[in-house]
Enzyme design. Structure first.
Site, mmCIF file in Angstrom:
data_model
loop_
_atom_site.group_PDB
_atom_site.id
_atom_site.type_symbol
_atom_site.label_atom_id
_atom_site.label_comp_id
_atom_site.label_asym_id
_atom_site.label_seq_id
_atom_site.Cartn_x
_atom_site.Cartn_y
_atom_site.Cartn_z
ATOM 1 C CG ASN A 21 18.744 17.599 -3.579
ATOM 2 O OD1 ASN A 21 17.610 17.560 -4.158
ATOM 3 N ND2 ASN A 21 19.334 16.587 -3.211
ATOM 4 N N GLY A 56 12.812 17.289 -7.406
ATOM 5 C CA GLY A 56 12.067 18.851 -7.504
ATOM 6 C C GLY A 56 12.633 19.246 -8.933
ATOM 7 C CG LEU A 71 7.282 20.663 2.468
ATOM 8 C CD1 LEU A 71 7.282 21.448 3.852
ATOM 9 C CD2 LEU A 71 6.643 21.309 1.491
ATOM 10 C CB ALA A 115 6.938 17.762 5.576
ATOM 11 C CE1 TYR A 172 9.311 10.135 2.427
ATOM 12 C CE2 TYR A 172 7.377 8.957 3.309
ATOM 13 C CZ TYR A 172 8.023 10.139 2.956
ATOM 14 O OH TYR A 172 7.187 11.047 2.556
HETATM 15 O O1 LIG Z 1 1.192 9.965 -2.194
HETATM 16 C C1 LIG Z 1 1.463 9.958 -0.871
HETATM 17 O O2 LIG Z 1 0.894 11.074 -0.205
HETATM 18 C C2 LIG Z 1 2.501 8.963 -0.191
HETATM 19 O O3 LIG Z 1 2.891 8.085 -1.092
HETATM 20 C C3 LIG Z 1 3.521 6.899 -0.639
HETATM 21 O O4 LIG Z 1 2.926 5.985 -0.119
HETATM 22 P P1 LIG Z 1 1.983 5.059 -0.943
HETATM 23 O O5 LIG Z 1 0.494 5.383 -0.157
HETATM 24 O O6 LIG Z 1 2.162 3.735 -1.068
HETATM 25 O O7 LIG Z 1 1.647 5.852 -2.454
HETATM 26 P P2 LIG Z 1 1.383 5.058 -3.851
HETATM 27 O O8 LIG Z 1 2.889 4.639 -4.391
HETATM 28 O O9 LIG Z 1 0.556 6.209 -4.570
HETATM 29 O O10 LIG Z 1 0.768 3.871 -3.784
HETATM 30 C C4 LIG Z 1 -0.821 3.901 -3.266
HETATM 31 C C5 LIG Z 1 -1.177 2.324 -3.616
HETATM 32 O O11 LIG Z 1 -1.191 2.264 -4.851
HETATM 33 C C6 LIG Z 1 -0.574 1.099 -5.224
HETATM 34 N N1 LIG Z 1 -0.230 1.110 -6.585
HETATM 35 C C7 LIG Z 1 0.703 2.358 -6.935
HETATM 36 C C8 LIG Z 1 1.112 2.664 -8.337
HETATM 37 C C9 LIG Z 1 0.551 1.834 -9.350
HETATM 38 O O12 LIG Z 1 1.163 2.065 -10.467
HETATM 39 N N2 LIG Z 1 -0.096 0.970 -8.883
HETATM 40 C C10 LIG Z 1 -0.743 0.421 -7.733
HETATM 41 O O13 LIG Z 1 -1.680 -0.286 -7.549
HETATM 42 C C11 LIG Z 1 0.520 1.005 -4.271
HETATM 43 O O14 LIG Z 1 0.867 -0.459 -4.182
HETATM 44 C C12 LIG Z 1 -0.191 1.540 -3.034
HETATM 45 O O15 LIG Z 1 -1.094 0.286 -2.523
HETATM 46 C C13 LIG Z 1 4.517 7.397 0.212
HETATM 47 O O16 LIG Z 1 5.406 6.599 0.673
HETATM 48 C C14 LIG Z 1 4.038 8.572 1.435
HETATM 49 O O17 LIG Z 1 5.157 9.042 2.107
HETATM 50 C C15 LIG Z 1 3.485 9.694 0.709
HETATM 51 O O18 LIG Z 1 2.723 10.459 1.833
#
Ligand SMILES: O=C(O)[C@H]1O[C@H](OP(=O)(O)OP(=O)(O)OC[C@H]2O[C@@H](n3ccc(=O)[nH]c3=O)[C@H](O)[C@@H]2O)[C@H](O)[C@@H](O)[C@@H]1O
Length: 390
Positions: free
Chosen positions: A90, A94, A129, A170, A201
């Protein structure tokens, strides 16, 4: 081309017409533009070469969310392998750009469809997905995220039931919430806040899994569940908001690198081509329980910040700590012994190689100045050196 334009006036004559004939000039121009467009559409496109599969081996495959980051890489792989691929998307997160290298190919179909509504299509396999996956995206519209993962999944399982298709769901490492078991095996039930900002989510995906096994038990649908851990690579959205794309874009643009909280929280990142291999291996296996797909190499977010800044190089970006995200999982690392045992799968792309490819992609995206600089590359170009040598 010459005779195709024969019945048009010489273009030069249009420019010398007197003022009063402006209108007819305009219509001739429009006519000419239409002809050019028509001609361009007849020029055969230069598609990557796909394998030929006979009727017996060729599958009709639906990929929901196929125009997204992971979906589009899966499209590339299945198209190259010679299958017939339909994408339903949609375009909430994407983009057509991710699959335009296949538009017009006889094995490819792009359907602008929101899977919250049923889809009637004849297929052998469904890779389901579709869902926003980046926290800022899914938190932006939590109701839509829940609908996509519940109603959307019911629709895809219903399709599987009606046409007898295998359905791969997924799922995500987020079903483990902020885990109290480390690393996370599939047997762990998780630690999820059902009313927090990530619940749309996390709980959406938990329902999706529950629906999968309910349809398997009650309706005999052949179901696969992949619990996907953090994944990165080319074609992540510029506004994705997840950590790898944020840190790369910030470093490339000399902006402040934003760490949420202490930076001591950990993640384990897999390159997208490894995930694609795992998804296909799982779909083709007979294994019906959930399988973790991820790279067990774990780092703190702070380590990622400095690693990415160093790899980008030549940048003045400073690292800054902002407020922590609510309910942010503090540690995450997959236990992949199940995938190794039942799928004979493990990730092969080293972090630095994958990051280099991703940095290269974003560097090009930032330099792009016109639509005609399209996102067309041979899918093999996306694979890191070490993968090509495999
Ligand atoms: O990339 C993914 O595959 C996953 O991303 C998210 O989960 P999350 O692990 O929180 O992904 P991010 O938003 O990339 O954050 C990772 C970590 O980095 C931190 N972060 C993120 C962005 C940023 O600018 N700075 C920063 O410190 C977040 O707080 C978190 O601790 C989704 O919720 C998952 O479903 C998904 O599978």
């Amino acid at each position: 081309h010459g005779n195709y334009l024969d019945d048009l006036d010489e273009p030069s004559s249009m420019c010398t017409k007197p003022q009063s004939d402006d209108h007819s000039c305009d219509s001739k121009l429009l006519q000419l533009e239409d002809r050019i467009r028509d001609l361009e559409s007849r020029v055969p496109k230069n598609y990557p070469e796909v394998k030929f599969l006979t009727y017996k081996d060729r599958k009709r495959i639906l990929i929901t969310g196929g125009a997204g980051f992971v979906g589009s890489h899966l499209v590339d792989r299945l198209m190259l392998d010679g299958h017939e691929v339909s994408v339903a998307d949609n375009f909430f997160t994407g983009r057509k750009r991710n699959v335009e290298q296949w538009v017009g190919h006889e094995n490819f179909e792009l359907i602008n469809h929101d899977i919250v509504n049923p889809l009637y299509i004849e297929v052998d396999e469904v890779y389901h997905l579709a869902s926003p996956a980046s926290p800022p995206h899914y938190m932006y519209n939590p109701v839509k995220t829940i609908k996509t993962n519940t109603m959307g999944t019911i629709n895809m399982l219903g399709l599987g039931k009606r046409v007898g298709a295998k359905v791969l769901i997924a799922s995500t490492s987020e079903v483990y919430g902020d885990p109290e078991v480390h690393p996370q095996p599939e047997s762990y039930w998780g630690h999820v806040n059902p009313i927090g900002p990530r619940a749309c989510y996390d709980e959406g995906k938990r329902v999706a899994e529950a629906l999968g096994y309910a349809y398997a038990k009650q309706e005999n649908v052949d179901v696969r569940v992949a619990r996907i851990f953090n994944t990165y690579g080319p074609r992540m959205h510029m506004n994705d908001g997840r950590v790898v794309s944020n840190f790369i874009l910030q470093s490339l643009q000399n902006e402040t690198i934003t760490i949420y909280g202490s930076g001591k929280q950990t993640r384990s990142f897999q390159y997208v081509s490894d995930l694609v291999d795992g998804l296909i291996a799982l779909m083709n296996s007979n294994f019906t329980e959930p399988v973790n797909l991820g790279n067990p190499e774990e780092h703190t977010i702070e380590e990622f910040a400095y690693l990415i800044r160093d790899l980008v190089g030549n940048t003045n970006s400073e690292v800054e700590h902002l407020d922590p995200m609510e309910d942010d999982p503090q540690k995450r690392r997959p236990d992949i012994s199940r995938a190794q045992k039942v799928l004979k799968w493990k990730p092969v792309v080293p972090l630095k190689d994958g990051l280099q490819k991703t940095i290269e992609y974003f560097r090009k995206e930032l330099l792009r100045s016109s639509h005609s600089e399209r996102n067309i590359f041979h899918p093999h170009d996306l694979l890191p050196e070490s993968f090509n040598k495999k």
